[in-house]
Design a protein around this motif. Structure first.
Motif, mmCIF file in Angstrom:
data_model
loop_
_atom_site.group_PDB
_atom_site.id
_atom_site.type_symbol
_atom_site.label_atom_id
_atom_site.label_comp_id
_atom_site.label_asym_id
_atom_site.label_seq_id
_atom_site.Cartn_x
_atom_site.Cartn_y
_atom_site.Cartn_z
ATOM 1 N N GLU A 194 32.543 -2.037 -87.852
ATOM 2 C CA GLU A 194 31.160 -1.111 -89.284
ATOM 3 C C GLU A 194 31.590 -2.872 -90.538
ATOM 4 O O GLU A 194 30.904 -3.149 -90.671
ATOM 5 C CB GLU A 194 32.417 -0.414 -90.045
ATOM 6 C CG GLU A 194 31.317 0.160 -91.339
ATOM 7 C CD GLU A 194 31.631 1.398 -91.816
ATOM 8 O OE1 GLU A 194 30.944 1.764 -92.802
ATOM 9 O OE2 GLU A 194 32.832 2.562 -91.911
ATOM 10 N N LEU A 195 32.636 -3.096 -90.322
ATOM 11 C CA LEU A 195 32.861 -4.152 -90.729
ATOM 12 C C LEU A 195 31.938 -5.595 -89.947
ATOM 13 O O LEU A 195 31.276 -6.641 -91.422
ATOM 14 C CB LEU A 195 34.053 -4.943 -91.081
ATOM 15 C CG LEU A 195 34.916 -5.955 -92.368
ATOM 16 C CD1 LEU A 195 34.151 -5.932 -93.503
ATOM 17 C CD2 LEU A 195 35.745 -6.734 -91.930
ATOM 18 N N THR A 196 32.065 -5.625 -89.100
ATOM 19 C CA THR A 196 31.564 -6.599 -88.571
ATOM 20 C C THR A 196 29.356 -6.410 -89.124
ATOM 21 O O THR A 196 29.041 -7.857 -88.778
ATOM 22 C CB THR A 196 31.235 -6.932 -86.926
ATOM 23 O OG1 THR A 196 33.395 -7.123 -86.194
ATOM 24 C CG2 THR A 196 30.792 -8.203 -86.055
ATOM 25 N N ARG A 197 29.457 -5.240 -88.456
ATOM 26 C CA ARG A 197 28.145 -5.057 -88.457
ATOM 27 C C ARG A 197 27.361 -5.286 -90.406
ATOM 28 O O ARG A 197 25.829 -6.002 -90.262
ATOM 29 C CB ARG A 197 28.091 -3.919 -88.090
ATOM 30 C CG ARG A 197 27.451 -3.394 -86.699
ATOM 31 C CD ARG A 197 26.755 -2.004 -86.540
ATOM 32 N NE ARG A 197 28.232 -1.417 -86.578
ATOM 33 C CZ ARG A 197 29.121 -0.649 -85.287
ATOM 34 N NH1 ARG A 197 28.989 -0.531 -84.701
ATOM 35 N NH2 ARG A 197 29.773 -0.202 -86.192
ATOM 36 N N PHE A 198 28.305 -5.090 -90.743
ATOM 37 C CA PHE A 198 28.263 -4.879 -92.144
ATOM 38 C C PHE A 198 28.059 -7.017 -92.106
ATOM 39 O O PHE A 198 27.083 -7.142 -92.997
ATOM 40 C CB PHE A 198 29.168 -4.938 -93.470
ATOM 41 C CG PHE A 198 29.055 -5.787 -94.852
ATOM 42 C CD1 PHE A 198 28.090 -5.122 -95.451
ATOM 43 C CD2 PHE A 198 29.378 -6.636 -95.222
ATOM 44 C CE1 PHE A 198 28.374 -5.365 -96.563
ATOM 45 C CE2 PHE A 198 29.315 -6.820 -96.944
ATOM 46 C CZ PHE A 198 28.102 -6.556 -97.335
ATOM 47 N N VAL A 199 28.841 -7.275 -91.905
ATOM 48 C CA VAL A 199 28.934 -9.450 -91.992
ATOM 49 C C VAL A 199 27.356 -10.047 -91.584
ATOM 50 O O VAL A 199 26.815 -10.732 -92.335
ATOM 51 C CB VAL A 199 30.646 -9.986 -91.448
ATOM 52 C CG1 VAL A 199 29.858 -11.148 -91.558
ATOM 53 C CG2 VAL A 199 31.290 -9.722 -92.130
ATOM 54 N N LEU A 200 27.368 -9.027 -90.052
ATOM 55 C CA LEU A 200 26.342 -9.438 -89.544
ATOM 56 C C LEU A 200 25.145 -9.213 -90.221
ATOM 57 O O LEU A 200 23.847 -10.354 -90.470
ATOM 58 C CB LEU A 200 25.961 -9.657 -88.142
ATOM 59 C CG LEU A 200 25.685 -9.555 -87.380
ATOM 60 C CD1 LEU A 200 25.542 -11.399 -87.413
ATOM 61 C CD2 LEU A 200 25.732 -8.655 -85.691
ATOM 62 N N LEU A 241 24.612 -5.858 -79.504
ATOM 63 C CA LEU A 241 24.599 -5.677 -81.111
ATOM 64 C C LEU A 241 23.597 -6.807 -81.808
ATOM 65 O O LEU A 241 23.291 -6.805 -82.093
ATOM 66 C CB LEU A 241 26.217 -5.407 -81.408
ATOM 67 C CG LEU A 241 26.498 -5.247 -82.388
ATOM 68 C CD1 LEU A 241 25.992 -4.003 -83.321
ATOM 69 C CD2 LEU A 241 27.657 -4.951 -83.002
ATOM 70 N N LEU A 242 24.898 -7.074 -80.886
ATOM 71 C CA LEU A 242 24.223 -9.645 -81.761
ATOM 72 C C LEU A 242 22.310 -9.661 -81.191
ATOM 73 O O LEU A 242 22.377 -10.122 -82.165
ATOM 74 C CB LEU A 242 24.984 -10.679 -80.917
ATOM 75 C CG LEU A 242 26.851 -10.030 -81.615
ATOM 76 C CD1 LEU A 242 27.624 -11.168 -81.028
ATOM 77 C CD2 LEU A 242 26.847 -10.450 -83.261
ATOM 78 N N GLN A 243 22.768 -8.712 -80.266
ATOM 79 C CA GLN A 243 20.787 -9.334 -80.152
ATOM 80 C C GLN A 243 19.614 -8.774 -80.943
ATOM 81 O O GLN A 243 18.345 -8.924 -81.432
ATOM 82 C CB GLN A 243 20.735 -9.663 -78.746
ATOM 83 C CG GLN A 243 19.357 -10.332 -78.249
ATOM 84 C CD GLN A 243 18.953 -9.321 -76.671
ATOM 85 O OE1 GLN A 243 19.578 -8.999 -75.958
ATOM 86 N NE2 GLN A 243 18.363 -10.488 -76.599
ATOM 87 N N GLN A 244 20.417 -7.345 -80.852
ATOM 88 C CA GLN A 244 19.478 -6.409 -81.773
ATOM 89 C C GLN A 244 19.458 -6.892 -83.462
ATOM 90 O O GLN A 244 18.255 -6.704 -84.038
ATOM 91 C CB GLN A 244 20.157 -5.284 -81.886
ATOM 92 C CG GLN A 244 19.309 -3.687 -82.573
ATOM 93 C CD GLN A 244 19.800 -2.369 -82.087
ATOM 94 O OE1 GLN A 244 21.137 -2.518 -82.495
ATOM 95 N NE2 GLN A 244 19.042 -1.666 -82.256
#
Length: 438
Positions: free
Chosen positions: A247-253, A289-292
Motif C-alpha cells: 500500500e505504501l509503495t502504491r501511494f508513493v508511486l 503494477l508499475l507499468q499500469q
C-alpha cells in the motif's frame, strides 16, 4: 588535541579495564540480578549493538588510534543512557546495553533510534575518518522471560533479523506481541495511509559535467504532526514489518507520478526515481503494477527509475535478476542504492540490467579528509565505468568533495551541497532558478 592524543591522556589517568565498561560475564550477572528484583510493572531491555565497520579499525589505525575510536563509541553510547543503565563490550564490534526499570517498552525503541543517530555520525578526529553503521537487536524482559541468557539470545536473533531485512534495528517479540511504540507507529501509519496524509519530498541528482538536474529521487515523509523522532526509516520499516509495504509503495508511486506530471516535468527534472523494498521486489506482479501506474498518469516507463539496495538484490539473486530484467524490458531505468555497504558480487553486477550505481554517503561525506574513503569511492567509480554504468555519489556537502568527485570522473551528485529534499513545488522553483538566464 586529536582524538588519539585525548585518549592517551585519558589512559594515563584511568584504569581502562575498570573505566570502559563491564565485562560480558559481569554484565550477565548484573542483568540477572535486575531481572530478579524487577518491579512487575516495569520493563527491562537488552540491546545488542553491532558496529558494522569497526572490524576495519585494526587494519587502518594503530593500536592507540583503534582504542581511541572504541572509547569514543562507548562515550557516545553512554551519552544516550540513563544513570542506572549499563554497558558491556562483548567484542571489538559488539556492544551490549541494559536499560533497567523502563516505565514503557516504547523507551527501548526510542533508545535504539537515538543510539543509531549518535553512533553513525563520523568520527572526524582520526586519520582516516572513521564511520560505523550500527545494527541493533532489542529484547524486552516481559516478552522473552526471566533470564539474561534468554534475553541475550533473543537480542542477537533480532539483530540478525534486522541485518537480513536491511533494517537498522529490530525488536524481538513472540507470537502477536507488539511493543507499545511499534503498535502506536503501526496504527499511525495505517491512519496516515487511509487518510492520505503522508507526503513526498524530492532530492535532485545533478550532472557534474553540465550542472543540469538529471533526475530526482522521491522520498516519503510522515505527516507534519507526527511524533518527534519518528524517522522515514521507521516509517518504511513499519510498513515492511506489518504488511503495509504494498500500500505504501502504491501511494508513493502514484503521488510521485501525479506531482511529476503536474509540477516537476515542466521544470525539466529528468528521470523520476522511486525506491523499491525487498518484499516488493519479490512480488511477481510488480512489473505489471508499475507499468499500469505509468499508463494511468501518462508517463513513459523510460522516464521512471527504480532504486533497490544492494543487500536486497543479493538476498535472492536469481529472483532479483528475473524481476529486474522484466522491468528493464518495459523501459524502466534501474539502479543499485547504497552500493558498497553490502557484499558486492561482480558476477551479479554483470547479470543485473542496471544503468547506475549510487555510492553510499557513508563513504562520500568525509572523503575529502579520509584517504581510505576516497580510495573506496574511486574504486567504485572505476568499477562502475568498467561495467558501462553511471555513478551517483550521495551525501556530498561541500565544494571540496565536489571537486574530488569531478576529478575522479563521477557522473552525478545527490547531496546538501546542491539541495536538501524539497516538496515538489519548492523543488520546481529551485530548478527554475538554476536554469533561468542571468
Amino acid at each position: 588535541m586529536t582524538l588519539r592524543q585525548r585518549y592517551l591522556k585519558w589512559r594515563q589517568a584511568n584504569s581502562v579495564a575498570d573505566a570502559v565498561a563491564l565485562m560480558p560475564k559481569a554484565f550477565v550477572v548484573r542483568l540477572d540480578a535486575n531481572i530478579e528484583q524487577r518491579n512487575p510493572s516495569a520493563t527491562i531491555a537488552l540491546l545488542a549493538i553491532s558496529l558494522a565497520r569497526s572490524d576495519r579499525l585494526e587494519a587502518i589505525l594503530d593500536e592507540a588510534g583503534s582504542a581511541a575510536v572504541q572509547e569514543e563509541l562507548l562515550r557516545r553510547v553512554r551519552s544516550v543512557l540513563r544513570e542506572n543503565d549499563y554497558v558491556a563490550v562483548a567484542s571489538s564490534d559488539e556492544v551490549w546495553v541494559a536499560l533497567t526499570q523502563l516505565s514503557s517498552p516504547a523507551i527501548a525503541d526510542l533508545a535504539a533510534t537515538n543510539l543509531i543517530r549518535t553512533l553513525e555520525k563520523p568520527i572526524p578526529d582520526c586519520d582516516p575518518v572513521v564511520t560505523v553503521r550500527p545494527v541493533i537487536g532489542v529484547a524486552l524482559c516481559g516478552h522473552i522471560g526471566g533470564s539474561a541468557t534468554r534475553m541475550l539470545k533473543a537480542a542477537l536473533g533480532a539483530q540478525q533479523e534486522a541485518r537480513a531485512a536491511n533494517r537498522r534495528y529490530c525488536v524481538a517479540a513472540t507470537g502477536t506481541e507488539i511493543g507499545e511504540l511499534s503498535r502506536t507507529v503501526m496504527v499511525a501509519l495505517q491512519s496516515a495511509l487511509a487518510q492520505n496524509r503522508l507526503s513526498l519530498v524530492y532530492q535532485p541528482k545533478v550532472d557534474l559535467q553540465t550542472g543540469q538536474v538529471a533526475g530526482v529521487e522521491a522520498l516519503v515523509r510522515w505527516p507534519a504532526d507526527a511524533r518527534s523522532g519518528w524517522t522515514p526509516t521507521l516509517l518504511v520499516d513499519t510498513a515492511e514489518k506489518y504488511g503495509m509495504i504494498g500500500e505504501l509503495t502504491r501511494f508513493v508511486l502514484h503521488t510521485a507520478l501525479r506531482e511529476y506530471v503536474t509540477v516537476l516535468a515542466a521544470a525539466g527534472v529528468g528521470i523520476l526515481w522511486v525506491n523499491l523494498s525487498a518484499s516488493m521486489l519479490n512480488e511477481p506482479g510488480l512489473p505489471a503494477l508499475l507499468q499500469q501506474a505509468a499508463n494511468v498518469w501518462g508517463v513513459g516507463c523510460d522516464q521512471i527509475g527504480l532504486e533497490v539496495t544492494e543487500s536486497t538484490l543479493l538476498n535472492d539473486a536469481e529472483l532479483s535478476i528475473k524481476t529486474l530484467h522484466a522491468l528493464a524490458k518495459l523501459g524502466f531505468s534501474l539502479a543499485i542504492d547504497d552500493f558498497g555497504t553490502g557484499y558486492s558480487s561482480l558476477l551479479y553486477l554483470r547479470r543485473f540490467p542496471l544503468v547506475e550505481l549510487k555510492i553510499d554517503k557513508l563513504f562520500v561525506e568525509h572523503m575529502a579528509s579520509s584517504v581510505v574513503d576516497a580510495q573506496i569511492v574511486r574504486a567504485v567509480i572505476d568499477l562502475a565505468h568498467n561495467f558501462k554504468l553511471k555513478v551517483v555519489a550521495e551525501g556530498a556537502e561541500d565544494e571540496a568533495t565536489l571537486a574530488i568527485l569531478r576529478q575522479m570522473g563521477c557522473d552525478q551528485v545527490q547531496g546538501y551541497v546542491y539541495s536538501r529534499p524539497l516538496p515538489a513545488d519548492e523543488l520546481a522553483r529551485w530548478v527554475n532558478r538554476r536554469t533561468a538566464p542571468d
